[in-house]
Design a protein around this motif. Structure first.
Motif, PDB file in Angstrom:
ATOM      1  N   ALA A  41      -6.126   3.561  14.483  1.00 10.23           N
ATOM      2  CA  ALA A  41      -6.093   2.111  14.301  1.00 10.23           C
ATOM      3  C   ALA A  41      -4.667   1.574  14.313  1.00 10.23           C
ATOM      4  CB  ALA A  41      -6.785   1.724  12.996  1.00 10.23           C
ATOM      5  N   ILE A  42      -3.746   2.328  13.716  1.00 12.20           N
ATOM      6  CA  ILE A  42      -2.348   1.898  13.624  1.00 12.20           C
ATOM      7  C   ILE A  42      -1.472   3.110  13.880  1.00 12.20           C
ATOM      8  CG2 ILE A  42      -0.574   0.877  12.149  1.00 12.20           C
ATOM      9  CD1 ILE A  42      -2.898  -0.370  10.483  1.00 12.20           C
ATOM     10  N   ASP A  43      -0.612   3.005  14.885  1.00 11.35           N
ATOM     11  CA  ASP A  43       0.309   4.095  15.204  1.00 11.35           C
ATOM     12  C   ASP A  43       1.713   3.670  14.794  1.00 11.35           C
ATOM     13  OD1 ASP A  43       1.919   6.084  16.273  1.00 11.35           O
ATOM     14  OD2 ASP A  43       0.853   6.149  18.186  1.00 11.35           O
ATOM     15  N   GLN A  44       2.213   4.295  13.729  1.00  9.15           N
ATOM     16  CA  GLN A  44       3.548   3.986  13.229  1.00  9.15           C
ATOM     17  C   GLN A  44       4.541   5.094  13.578  1.00  9.15           C
ATOM     18  OE1 GLN A  44       2.305   3.546   9.090  1.00  9.15           O
ATOM     19  NE2 GLN A  44       2.492   1.328   9.276  1.00  9.15           N
ATOM     20  N   GLY A  45       4.215   5.865  14.591  1.00  2.17           N
ATOM     21  CA  GLY A  45       5.095   6.970  14.980  1.00  2.17           C
ATOM     22  C   GLY A  45       4.829   8.193  14.133  1.00  2.17           C
ATOM     23  N   TYR A  50      -5.985   6.164  10.746  1.00  3.48           N
ATOM     24  CA  TYR A  50      -7.281   6.252  11.426  1.00  3.48           C
ATOM     25  C   TYR A  50      -8.332   5.470  10.657  1.00  3.48           C
ATOM     26  CZ  TYR A  50      -5.368   9.863  14.390  1.00  3.48           C
ATOM     27  OH  TYR A  50      -4.604  10.537  15.306  1.00  3.48           O
ATOM     28  N   ARG A  51      -9.136   4.720  11.409  1.00  4.79           N
ATOM     29  CA  ARG A  51     -10.256   3.989  10.813  1.00  4.79           C
ATOM     30  C   ARG A  51     -11.404   4.960  10.599  1.00  4.79           C
ATOM     31  NH1 ARG A  51     -14.829   1.384  12.763  1.00  4.79           N
ATOM     32  NH2 ARG A  51     -15.498  -0.375  11.489  1.00  4.79           N
ATOM     33  N   ILE A  52     -11.878   5.021   9.364  1.00  6.21           N
ATOM     34  CA  ILE A  52     -13.062   5.822   9.054  1.00  6.21           C
ATOM     35  C   ILE A  52     -14.287   4.965   9.337  1.00  6.21           C
ATOM     36  CG2 ILE A  52     -14.354   7.010   7.233  1.00  6.21           C
ATOM     37  CD1 ILE A  52     -11.608   7.604   5.912  1.00  6.21           C
ATOM     38  N   ASP A  53     -14.372   3.810   8.691  1.00  7.72           N
ATOM     39  CA  ASP A  53     -15.435   2.837   8.903  1.00  7.72           C
ATOM     40  C   ASP A  53     -15.120   1.630   8.038  1.00  7.72           C
ATOM     41  OD1 ASP A  53     -17.723   1.857  10.105  1.00  7.72           O
ATOM     42  OD2 ASP A  53     -19.101   2.869   8.764  1.00  7.72           O
ATOM     43  N   GLY A  54     -15.549   0.465   8.452  1.00  7.63           N
ATOM     44  CA  GLY A  54     -15.283  -0.735   7.667  1.00  7.63           C
ATOM     45  C   GLY A  54     -13.793  -0.871   7.399  1.00  7.63           C
ATOM     46  N   GLN A  55     -13.453  -1.044   6.129  1.00 12.78           N
ATOM     47  CA  GLN A  55     -12.054  -1.173   5.745  1.00 12.78           C
ATOM     48  C   GLN A  55     -11.450   0.146   5.279  1.00 12.78           C
ATOM     49  OE1 GLN A  55     -12.428  -4.331   2.845  1.00 12.78           O
ATOM     50  NE2 GLN A  55     -11.680  -5.823   4.318  1.00 12.78           N
ATOM     51  N   ASP A  62       3.722  12.536   8.660  1.00 11.98           N
ATOM     52  CA  ASP A  62       4.650  13.656   8.834  1.00 11.98           C
ATOM     53  C   ASP A  62       5.444  13.784   7.538  1.00 11.98           C
ATOM     54  OD1 ASP A  62       6.819  15.331   9.367  1.00 11.98           O
ATOM     55  OD2 ASP A  62       7.135  14.521  11.375  1.00 11.98           O
ATOM     56  N   GLU A  63       5.270  14.903   6.844  1.00  9.90           N
ATOM     57  CA  GLU A  63       5.869  15.039   5.516  1.00  9.90           C
ATOM     58  C   GLU A  63       7.388  14.986   5.541  1.00  9.90           C
ATOM     59  OE1 GLU A  63       7.172  17.953   3.467  1.00  9.90           O
ATOM     60  OE2 GLU A  63       7.658  19.053   5.271  1.00  9.90           O
ATOM     61  N   ALA A  64       7.997  15.215   6.686  1.00  7.32           N
ATOM     62  CA  ALA A  64       9.450  15.139   6.778  1.00  7.32           C
ATOM     63  C   ALA A  64       9.953  13.701   6.676  1.00  7.32           C
ATOM     64  CB  ALA A  64       9.928  15.769   8.090  1.00  7.32           C
ATOM     65  N   ARG A  65       9.067  12.716   6.887  1.00  5.61           N
ATOM     66  CA  ARG A  65       9.480  11.315   6.881  1.00  5.61           C
ATOM     67  C   ARG A  65       8.817  10.481   5.789  1.00  5.61           C
ATOM     68  NH1 ARG A  65      10.960   8.925  11.800  1.00  5.61           N
ATOM     69  NH2 ARG A  65      11.496   7.199  10.436  1.00  5.61           N
ATOM     70  N   GLY A  66       7.721  10.942   5.225  1.00  5.16           N
ATOM     71  CA  GLY A  66       6.941  10.125   4.297  1.00  5.16           C
ATOM     72  C   GLY A  66       7.529  10.042   2.900  1.00  5.16           C
ATOM     73  N   MET A  67       6.853   9.260   2.057  1.00  5.54           N
ATOM     74  CA  MET A  67       7.285   9.046   0.680  1.00  5.54           C
ATOM     75  C   MET A  67       6.970  10.234  -0.220  1.00  5.54           C
ATOM     76  SD  MET A  67       6.117   5.062   0.246  1.00  5.54           S
ATOM     77  CE  MET A  67       6.719   4.913  -1.430  1.00  5.54           C
TER      78      MET A  67
END
Length: 133
Positions: A41-45, A50-55, A62-67
């Motif tokens: 649904a949204i590609d932030q690099g 990914y949309r599962i269903d509904g909202q 990538d754990e090298a870049r995430g919070m």
């Protein structure tokens, strides 16, 4: 002049996203796209949502870049309620998905379910409500 205290916004939630952290993002992406059939649904690099269903959405980071950092012990489970758990069980078996449990019935919870693991060990439970529940 007195100022009113802030109020909780009541204009709804646009998306619900659970983020999970991966060392091998392309392998995780392939699992969620090809085995589970989720739509990107949204590609932030370095973050793929990914949309599962509904909202409901799951974010693969990538754990090298995430919070957060990747962790061996996984304390998050995604649960998917589906119309036909037996069909999902047969599909997951045919795909050689790791960590699959046997199908089980829980009278206490009113479900028929199994669990499996994604490529880096996050557990996914797939369940169907039993008649009358």
């Amino acid at each position: 002049m007195s100022q009113l205290p802030p109020q909780r916004p009541d204009d709804g939630i646009v998306l619900a996203i659970t983020f999970q952290y991966y060392r091998d993002l392309p392998t995780a992406m392939a699992f969620y796209e090809n085995v589970l059939g989720f739509e990107l649904a949204i590609d932030q690099g370095w973050s793929k949502i990914y949309r599962i269903d509904g909202q409901a959405h799951v974010g693969l980071v990538d754990e090298a870049r995430g919070m957060q950092n990747w962790a061996e012990d996984k304390t998050v489970q995604i649960c998917l309620r589906v119309p036909n758990v037996d069909a999902w069980y047969a599909w997951a078996q045919s795909q050689g998905v790791a960590g699959m449990t046997e199908l089980r019935d829980s009278e206490e919870l009113g479900i028929r379910a199994f669990a499996m693991n994604d490529p880096e060990g996050y557990q996914i439970e797939v369940q169907t409500a039993k008649p009358g529940h």
